[in-house]
Design a protein around this motif. Structure first.
Motif, PDB file in Angstrom:
ATOM      1  N   LEU A 256       1.185  -1.312  -0.295  1.00 29.53           N
ATOM      2  CA  LEU A 256      -0.475  -0.207  -0.003  1.00 29.53           C
ATOM      3  C   LEU A 256       0.951   1.069   0.022  1.00 29.53           C
ATOM      4  CD1 LEU A 256      -2.668  -0.981   2.641  1.00 29.53           C
ATOM      5  CD2 LEU A 256      -2.819  -1.057   0.466  1.00 29.53           C
ATOM      6  N   PRO A 257       0.632   2.110  -0.672  1.00 30.65           N
ATOM      7  CA  PRO A 257       0.978   3.556  -0.683  1.00 30.65           C
ATOM      8  C   PRO A 257       1.525   3.996   1.141  1.00 30.65           C
ATOM      9  CG  PRO A 257      -1.130   3.801  -1.210  1.00 30.65           C
ATOM     10  CD  PRO A 257      -0.971   2.969  -0.762  1.00 30.65           C
ATOM     11  N   SER A 258       2.226   5.088   1.073  1.00 23.99           N
ATOM     12  CA  SER A 258       3.007   5.204   2.255  1.00 23.99           C
ATOM     13  C   SER A 258       1.887   6.767   2.682  1.00 23.99           C
ATOM     14  CB  SER A 258       4.409   5.910   2.790  1.00 23.99           C
ATOM     15  OG  SER A 258       5.219   4.117   2.155  1.00 23.99           O
ATOM     16  N   ARG A 259       1.377   6.596   3.924  1.00 26.23           N
ATOM     17  CA  ARG A 259       1.030   8.318   4.001  1.00 26.23           C
ATOM     18  C   ARG A 259       1.260   9.209   3.965  1.00 26.23           C
ATOM     19  NH1 ARG A 259      -0.700  10.142   9.072  1.00 26.23           N
ATOM     20  NH2 ARG A 259      -0.584   7.879  10.140  1.00 26.23           N
ATOM     21  N   ARG A 260       1.596  10.719   3.983  1.00 27.29           N
ATOM     22  CA  ARG A 260       2.835  11.304   4.014  1.00 27.29           C
ATOM     23  C   ARG A 260       2.746  12.027   5.110  1.00 27.29           C
ATOM     24  NH1 ARG A 260       6.649  13.031   0.232  1.00 27.29           N
ATOM     25  NH2 ARG A 260       7.161  11.239  -0.108  1.00 27.29           N
ATOM     26  N   LYS A 261       3.818  12.392   5.338  1.00 25.81           N
ATOM     27  CA  LYS A 261       3.504  12.932   6.999  1.00 25.81           C
ATOM     28  C   LYS A 261       4.805  13.910   7.227  1.00 25.81           C
ATOM     29  CE  LYS A 261       3.639  12.691  12.012  1.00 25.81           C
ATOM     30  NZ  LYS A 261       2.675  12.157  13.115  1.00 25.81           N
ATOM     31  N   PHE A 262       4.884  15.316   7.656  1.00 26.89           N
ATOM     32  CA  PHE A 262       5.755  16.219   8.075  1.00 26.89           C
ATOM     33  C   PHE A 262       6.196  16.247   9.330  1.00 26.89           C
ATOM     34  CE2 PHE A 262       4.058  16.153   3.574  1.00 26.89           C
ATOM     35  CZ  PHE A 262       4.854  16.798   2.653  1.00 26.89           C
ATOM     36  N   ILE A 263       7.472  16.253   9.257  1.00 23.19           N
ATOM     37  CA  ILE A 263       7.946  15.998  10.729  1.00 23.19           C
ATOM     38  C   ILE A 263       8.874  17.931  10.519  1.00 23.19           C
ATOM     39  CG2 ILE A 263       7.533  14.539  11.725  1.00 23.19           C
ATOM     40  CD1 ILE A 263      10.070  14.136  11.698  1.00 23.19           C
TER      41      ILE A 263
ATOM     42  N   GLU B 129       0.801  -4.236   7.726  1.00 24.31           N
ATOM     43  CA  GLU B 129       1.277  -5.778   7.442  1.00 24.31           C
ATOM     44  C   GLU B 129       2.688  -5.423   6.288  1.00 24.31           C
ATOM     45  OE1 GLU B 129      -2.607  -8.701   6.596  1.00 24.31           O
ATOM     46  OE2 GLU B 129      -2.158  -7.231   5.274  1.00 24.31           O
ATOM     47  N   ASP B 130       2.953  -3.795   5.425  1.00 26.11           N
ATOM     48  CA  ASP B 130       3.854  -3.605   5.181  1.00 26.11           C
ATOM     49  C   ASP B 130       4.741  -3.307   5.696  1.00 26.11           C
ATOM     50  OD1 ASP B 130       2.336  -4.100   2.861  1.00 26.11           O
ATOM     51  OD2 ASP B 130       2.328  -0.868   2.817  1.00 26.11           O
ATOM     52  N   LYS B 131       5.169  -2.746   7.078  1.00 27.31           N
ATOM     53  CA  LYS B 131       5.826  -3.055   8.233  1.00 27.31           C
ATOM     54  C   LYS B 131       6.302  -3.916   8.493  1.00 27.31           C
ATOM     55  CE  LYS B 131       3.980   1.905  10.120  1.00 27.31           C
ATOM     56  NZ  LYS B 131       3.750   2.230  11.304  1.00 27.31           N
ATOM     57  N   ILE B 132       5.412  -5.028   8.835  1.00 28.67           N
ATOM     58  CA  ILE B 132       5.512  -6.318   9.140  1.00 28.67           C
ATOM     59  C   ILE B 132       6.369  -7.277   7.943  1.00 28.67           C
ATOM     60  CG2 ILE B 132       4.752  -9.221   9.617  1.00 28.67           C
ATOM     61  CD1 ILE B 132       2.307  -7.548  11.319  1.00 28.67           C
ATOM     62  N   VAL B 133       5.730  -7.334   7.296  1.00 30.66           N
ATOM     63  CA  VAL B 133       7.279  -7.606   6.161  1.00 30.66           C
ATOM     64  C   VAL B 133       8.643  -7.155   5.770  1.00 30.66           C
ATOM     65  CG1 VAL B 133       6.318  -8.771   3.309  1.00 30.66           C
ATOM     66  CG2 VAL B 133       4.561  -8.713   4.581  1.00 30.66           C
ATOM     67  N   GLN B 134       8.182  -5.889   5.916  1.00 27.00           N
ATOM     68  CA  GLN B 134       9.584  -4.807   5.357  1.00 27.00           C
ATOM     69  C   GLN B 134      10.372  -5.462   6.598  1.00 27.00           C
ATOM     70  OE1 GLN B 134       9.463  -0.788   4.816  1.00 27.00           O
ATOM     71  NE2 GLN B 134       7.345  -1.403   3.430  1.00 27.00           N
ATOM     72  N   ARG B 135       9.929  -5.503   8.149  1.00 28.78           N
ATOM     73  CA  ARG B 135      11.005  -5.838   8.782  1.00 28.78           C
ATOM     74  C   ARG B 135      11.674  -7.294   8.531  1.00 28.78           C
ATOM     75  NH1 ARG B 135      14.273  -4.031  12.098  1.00 28.78           N
ATOM     76  NH2 ARG B 135      15.366  -5.852  11.516  1.00 28.78           N
ATOM     77  N   ALA B 136      10.834  -8.487   8.382  1.00 26.72           N
ATOM     78  CA  ALA B 136      10.750  -9.665   8.355  1.00 26.72           C
ATOM     79  C   ALA B 136      12.173  -9.613   7.113  1.00 26.72           C
ATOM     80  CB  ALA B 136      10.036 -10.559   8.436  1.00 26.72           C
ATOM     81  N   VAL B 137      11.803  -8.938   5.768  1.00 29.36           N
ATOM     82  CA  VAL B 137      12.757  -9.077   4.740  1.00 29.36           C
ATOM     83  C   VAL B 137      14.000  -8.697   5.675  1.00 29.36           C
ATOM     84  CG1 VAL B 137      13.241  -7.776   2.546  1.00 29.36           C
ATOM     85  CG2 VAL B 137      10.726  -9.339   3.352  1.00 29.36           C
ATOM     86  N   VAL B 138      13.801  -6.923   6.558  1.00 26.04           N
ATOM     87  CA  VAL B 138      15.078  -6.173   6.387  1.00 26.04           C
ATOM     88  C   VAL B 138      16.185  -7.677   7.366  1.00 26.04           C
ATOM     89  CG1 VAL B 138      16.048  -4.987   8.597  1.00 26.04           C
ATOM     90  CG2 VAL B 138      14.187  -4.603   6.820  1.00 26.04           C
ATOM     91  N   GLU B 139      16.141  -8.233   8.108  1.00 25.09           N
ATOM     92  CA  GLU B 139      15.762  -9.852   9.344  1.00 25.09           C
ATOM     93  C   GLU B 139      16.821 -10.836   8.400  1.00 25.09           C
ATOM     94  OE1 GLU B 139      16.857 -10.654  12.240  1.00 25.09           O
ATOM     95  OE2 GLU B 139      15.632  -8.825  12.178  1.00 25.09           O
ATOM     96  N   VAL B 140      16.937 -10.693   7.058  1.00 28.03           N
ATOM     97  CA  VAL B 140      17.096 -11.888   5.913  1.00 28.03           C
ATOM     98  C   VAL B 140      18.583 -10.892   5.008  1.00 28.03           C
ATOM     99  CG1 VAL B 140      16.838 -12.512   4.132  1.00 28.03           C
ATOM    100  CG2 VAL B 140      14.639 -12.997   5.150  1.00 28.03           C
ATOM    101  N   LEU B 141      17.431  -9.494   5.460  1.00 29.78           N
ATOM    102  CA  LEU B 141      18.927  -8.879   4.253  1.00 29.78           C
ATOM    103  C   LEU B 141      20.017  -8.978   5.219  1.00 29.78           C
ATOM    104  CD1 LEU B 141      17.022  -6.158   2.270  1.00 29.78           C
ATOM    105  CD2 LEU B 141      18.171  -8.080   1.392  1.00 29.78           C
ATOM    106  N   ASN B 142      19.863  -8.614   6.700  1.00 30.87           N
ATOM    107  CA  ASN B 142      20.942  -8.474   7.243  1.00 30.87           C
ATOM    108  C   ASN B 142      22.093  -9.226   7.925  1.00 30.87           C
ATOM    109  OD1 ASN B 142      20.498  -5.975   7.730  1.00 30.87           O
ATOM    110  ND2 ASN B 142      19.050  -6.422   9.847  1.00 30.87           N
ATOM    111  N   ALA B 143      21.321 -10.487   7.349  1.00 29.19           N
ATOM    112  CA  ALA B 143      22.021 -11.536   7.651  1.00 29.19           C
ATOM    113  C   ALA B 143      23.057 -12.205   6.580  1.00 29.19           C
ATOM    114  CB  ALA B 143      21.194 -13.235   7.799  1.00 29.19           C
ATOM    115  N   ILE B 144      22.557 -11.329   5.750  1.00 23.64           N
ATOM    116  CA  ILE B 144      23.481 -11.029   4.405  1.00 23.64           C
ATOM    117  C   ILE B 144      24.752  -9.897   4.602  1.00 23.64           C
ATOM    118  CG2 ILE B 144      24.307 -11.050   1.817  1.00 23.64           C
ATOM    119  CD1 ILE B 144      21.217 -12.047   1.384  1.00 23.64           C
ATOM    120  N   TYR B 145      24.424  -9.091   4.474  1.00 28.95           N
ATOM    121  CA  TYR B 145      24.940  -7.638   4.579  1.00 28.95           C
ATOM    122  C   TYR B 145      25.511  -7.300   5.919  1.00 28.95           C
ATOM    123  CZ  TYR B 145      22.824  -7.163  -0.121  1.00 28.95           C
ATOM    124  OH  TYR B 145      22.497  -6.959  -1.567  1.00 28.95           O
ATOM    125  N   GLU B 146      24.837  -7.964   6.490  1.00 26.36           N
ATOM    126  CA  GLU B 146      25.999  -7.325   7.810  1.00 26.36           C
ATOM    127  C   GLU B 146      27.380  -7.968   7.734  1.00 26.36           C
ATOM    128  OE1 GLU B 146      25.825  -5.506  10.738  1.00 26.36           O
ATOM    129  OE2 GLU B 146      24.358  -4.802   9.348  1.00 26.36           O
TER     130      GLU B 146
END
Length: 511
Positions: A130-137, A153-170
């Motif tokens: 889904l598109p991100s909701r734009r917020k300005f700080i 749900e995008d946050k959940i899947v992204q967080r899981a994929v980040v764990e997979v990518l970290n295993a490689i790129y760290e």
């Protein structure tokens, strides 16, 4: 005798937070790298350090460590229901909802069935970002920073994929990269910079600022960089979905042709991958091939500081860095990128030429200053950035106005939390005067707020000071000297740092 109302405002012995409890807010001495082995763990531990991982991801990490040019063709199967569940637990419970309107608590009510459905959609290709909701700080310079709030749900899947990518790129990221990496913190980057400035022949500092980095990075280049190590088309497809999801502003959708939304869970690791290939590897080679003297790098996400022994090296590096970044659709900010004389001998060299004191530079919220100890030796002084402190006080003033009619004990407990958080980051050696100044301004804002609760209010400054003494923690230094903590984290000599004395490493541990 103290007024009865004033007595009721003060906390009881059980309520009053002890000032020495502030040590918990200070960053503890970071742990050394974990020992080899321990690959028989079956699930990721639900803790913020995220050091333990599933046996499958541990095998990925071991393979990435051994085979530096290996491309991983099957990775999505690691994004299983257990990893999605852990990813959900890692999310902030009070985070703002995205365009789906779902909060953490609402999603938890039917968690297992939702995760099963999400897992199936991800693996059969039916998942849609889904598109991100734009917020300005607001920023400290008066401008606004755009943030992208993703759907839950995008946050959940992204967080899981980040764990997979970290295993490689760290296993690939270099030691002087500190931003948003597991087991690394801003204070580790600050320690590495301070240690390099004090212990090495750094005479010139290049303070770099990449203009609108998160909004400018090229999707095409990013995918090409990821594909250096990731050959699983399903992971690549997920990353493309997040990059192309677009943003929603006031109900209107707009496409994103470049950049990665700040605030997205996956953005930090993608940013590190992008800068790893377009800057880190190039800068490491440049240091070995072209530099005549010592060179120091410290990078935290897109904030970069480089130190040089010779000005000629610094000028050449800056010119070639501009060309290098432009090749990958990035540009240095012309006003915020500066080359200054800074280091152990900067003050004496400038005095011989009849020049003023060395200029200062800012990094990760601290202004770095060439100072002098009582014995006349070089002392790196760090104090809170003036803009950062003013912005914090301005935000605090607005929140105090909103809480104006709350009970005084509730106000005191909330202000205590604010001060403990502020001191937990900024309470470093040489910064005590700024801590006292912040503490004083908080008391002053509280006094004004109490006075405005009623036209008949007669709160005196003396009473506010008594309330502050009862509720607010007193300012004190919580962090050790950076040299001491750096030697604890890196107790070995690392030749790739190009620094002579043993036990010294500039820019963190090099793998």
């Amino acid at each position: 005798m103290m007024h009865e109302q004033e007595k009721s405002d003060l906390p009881t012995v059980a309520e009053k937070p002890a000032n020495n409890a502030d040590g918990a807010a200070a960053e503890s001495v970071e742990r050394r790298g974990r020992a080899e082995g321990n690959t028989d763990k079956t699930h990721i531990r639900r803790a913020q350090d995220r050091e333990s991982m599933s046996s499958g991801l541990e095998r990925v990490r071991e393979r990435a460590r051994r085979e530096k040019k290996e491309r991983f063709t099957t990775l999505l199967h690691h994004v299983d229901a257990d990893l999605l569940r852990d990813a959900f637990r890692w999310l902030k419970r009070d985070a703002a909802p995205g365009v789906d309107g779902l909060t953490w608590g609402e999603y938890e009510q039917d968690l297992e069935s939702r995760l099963v459905d999400l897992h199936e959609r991800v693996h059969r290709g039916a998942y849609r970002a889904l598109p991100s909701r734009r917020k300005f700080i607001p920023k400290s310079d008066g401008q606004e920073r755009p943030l992208g709030v993703a759907a839950l749900e995008d946050k959940i899947v992204q967080r899981a994929v980040v764990e997979v990518l970290n295993a490689i790129y760290e296993e690939d990221f270099l030691g002087f990269s500190y931003g948003f990496r597991p087991g690394r913190s801003p204070h580790q980057a600050l320690d590495a910079l301070a240690f390099g400035l004090v212990r090495t022949k750094v005479n010139h500092i290049l303070d770099c600022d990449i203009r609108s980095f998160f909004d400018s990075l090229s999707h095409e280049w990013l995918i090409r960089f990821v594909e250096h190590r990731v050959a699983d088309p399903r992971i690549i497809r997920l990353i493309r979905k997040w990059l192309k999801a677009g943003v929603m502003v006031d109900g209107n959708w707009s496409a994103t042709e470049a950049g990665s939304p700040q605030g997205a869970v996956v953005s930090p690791v993608l940013a590190n991958i992008y800068l790893h290939y377009c800057f880190d590897l190039w800068a490491e080679q440049w240091r070995h091939r072209h530099a005549r003297g010592r060179v120091l790098y410290v990078r935290f996400a897109d904030d970069l500081v480089a130190g040089f022994e010779y000005e000629q090296d610094a000028q050449r590096f800056l010119a070639e860095l501009r060309a290098r970044l432009e090749k990958f659709a990035l540009k240095l900010h012309p006003e915020k990128t500066r080359l200054i004389e800074f280091g152990r001998f900067a003050a004496s060299h400038r005095a011989k030429r009849g020049l003023a004191k060395p200029e200062t530079f800012n990094f990760l919220g601290f202004t770095h200053i060439c100072g002098q100890s009582r014995g006349g030796y070089f002392l790196l002084k760090r104090k809170s950035c003036r803009k950062r402190m003013r912005a914090k006080l301005k935000a605090l003033k607005g929140e105090l106005k909103r809480r104006m009619h709350a009970p005084i004990p509730a106000q005191g407990r909330w202000l205590a939390q604010v001060l403990r958080g502020y001191f937990g980051y900024f309470a470093v050696p040489t910064n005590y005067p700024q801590l006292e100044a912040f503490h004083y301004h908080v008391k002053k804002l509280w006094h004004r707020t109490l006075r405005r609760r009623s036209q008949k209010d007669k709160t005196t400054w003396a009473r506010t000071c008594r309330l502050a003494a009862a509720f607010l923690p007193t300012p004190r230094v919580l962090h050790p000297w950076p040299e001491a903590r750096f030697l604890v984290n890196h107790p070995r000599w690392e030749p790739s740092a190009l620094i002579g004395p043993a036990r010294i490493c500039a820019g963190g541990a090099q793998q």
